[in-house]
Design an enzyme around this catalytic site. Structure first.
Site, PDB file in Angstrom:
ATOM      1  CD  GLU A  88      -2.631  -1.222   2.603  1.00 52.98           C
ATOM      2  OE1 GLU A  88      -2.544  -0.257   3.388  1.00 52.98           O
ATOM      3  OE2 GLU A  88      -3.311  -2.228   2.842  1.00 52.98           O
TER       4      GLU A  88
ATOM      5  CB  CYS B 243       2.308   7.189   3.522  1.00 51.28           C
ATOM      6  SG  CYS B 243       2.755   6.090   4.875  1.00 51.28           S
TER       7      CYS B 243
ATOM      8  CB  CYS C 142       5.700  -5.180   9.417  1.00 53.85           C
ATOM      9  SG  CYS C 142       6.809  -4.350  10.590  1.00 53.85           S
TER      10      CYS C 142
ATOM     11  CB  CYS D  59       3.375  -2.775  16.601  1.00 52.34           C
ATOM     12  SG  CYS D  59       5.119  -2.300  16.571  1.00 52.34           S
TER      13      CYS D  59
ATOM     14  CB  CYS E  55       0.619  -2.169  13.408  1.00 53.12           C
ATOM     15  SG  CYS E  55       1.111  -1.932  11.696  1.00 53.12           S
TER      16      CYS E  55
ATOM     17  CB  CYS F 164       0.165   0.882   7.667  1.00 48.67           C
ATOM     18  SG  CYS F 164       1.065   2.368   7.273  1.00 48.67           S
TER      19      CYS F 164
END
Length: 345
Positions: free
Chosen positions: A91, A104, A111, A115, A118, A335
């Site tokens: 994205e 962005c 990832c 976290c 997220c 995100c």
């Protein structure tokens, strides 16, 4: 086959001169076609001799990411879901800001940081992105804005999918290419790299003088950071802050600390007091972000009044604080939220 968008200027020069036996003056022309003019096809390089174009096509290729989905928010935010050559989805978001756009950018597919707040972190890590894929987002985003007759792209923030410092070599190479005045020509003050913070990598980034940092702090103490950012918190908070104290800054520059306000978790005045004790003596500013809930996540948005109270407390203690305006909530602009809805991702 060589991906032309994966070559920095020196690598392109070596490729043209050694592999294709082309004259040196062609290097700058081809570079400008790739990055200034954003051509998406080698045959579109109209001032390059046909023979050299044919040689290029025999040994190299040029491909931008494909636009899989476009969503436009009522506030003007544009989210592009891009499909890479191997089918992976990433994205990128175009954010309108006072006559210009900020983009962005993602640096990884997924990832590894996990976290808890997220969407991308909950997907897990697939792979690092190449320079061609990272900067391909800029080429696609800029072309989209031009096609729609919208304001120009002026700022870049590496705050999309992935942890930029875990793709450090490619990040540095991408930043060097962005800074090239014959190409995309983004000066360092218009580029921000957001990271949860890794001391050694931050030292390399600072030495490069290619960008300004933003640290994803999100907690005012080590214990809470370990709960909401368990992998990021493996870097001790005091070690991270000490590293940022050493980060080379120009006289008017400051370190940005990002603080995501999670309803009932880290948004109380007591948390604000702890944050002041942590940052009050440092050359910094705080970017407050009200949590934008997605699906299947653990947290709630903070009360707007609590957000304002948190900000006021920081200001009262002489810490510069701003509340980031939440953009694109109606199109899942946080995100990973759009990718997470795609069953074919």
């Amino acid at each position: 086959m060589i991906d032309l968008l994966d070559l920095d200027y020196d690598e392109l020069e070596a490729f043209i001169s050694k592999e294709l036996k082309g004259p040196k003056f062609r290097v700058k022309q081809i570079w400008q076609w790739l990055w200034q003019k954003g051509v998406s096809d080698i045959d579109g390089m109209s001032n390059i001799a046909k023979g050299l174009r044919e040689s290029l096509k025999s040994k190299a290729f040029l491909k931008h990411p494909d636009v899989d989905v476009v969503q436009t928010s009522k506030d003007g935010t544009i989210k592009l879901l891009l499909r890479l050559a191997d089918g992976a989805l990433v994205e990128t978001v175009l954010i309108p800001m006072e006559g210009r756009y900020t983009q962005c950018l993602s640096t990884q597919v997924g990832c590894a940081m996990a976290c808890t707040f997220c969407s991308t972190g909950l997907m897990g890590f697939e792979r690092n992105m190449t320079m061609s894929e990272i900067l391909g987002q800029v080429l696609v985003g800029r072309a989209y804005l031009q096609e729609k007759g919208l304001n120009p792209l002026k700022n870049l923030v590496f705050m999309g999918m992935g942890e930029p410092l875990l793709n450090l070599d490619v990040l540095i190479k991408s930043l060097q290419t962005l800074n090239n005045t014959d190409g995309l020509s983004f000066v360092p003050r218009r580029i921000t790299v957001s990271s949860v913070g890794f001391v050694k990598q931050l030292e390399v980034l600072g030495a490069s003088e290619l960008t300004l940092p933003a640290i994803s702090l999100h907690a005012p103490n080590q214990e809470l950071r370990e709960k909401i950012m368990p992998k990021a918190a493996q870097t001790d908070l005091q070690d991270l802050l000490s590293a940022m104290d050493r980060y080379p800054l120009k006289p008017r520059e400051r370190v940005t600390y990002e603080y995501l306000l999670l309803g009932g978790v880290n948004d109380s005045i007591d948390h604000a007091k702890q944050l002041v004790r942590l940052l009050g003596h440092r050359k910094c500013k705080v970017n407050l972000i009200a949590y934008n809930p997605g699906e299947d996540l653990l947290y709630e948005a903070p009360d707007p009044a609590q957000v304002l109270a948190f900000e006021k407390y920081l200001w009262d203690k002489d810490i510069t604080a701003t509340i980031r305006r939440s953009m694109g909530q109606d199109i899942k602009a946080a995100c990973g939220q759009l990718k997470a809805t795609r069953k074919d991702s």
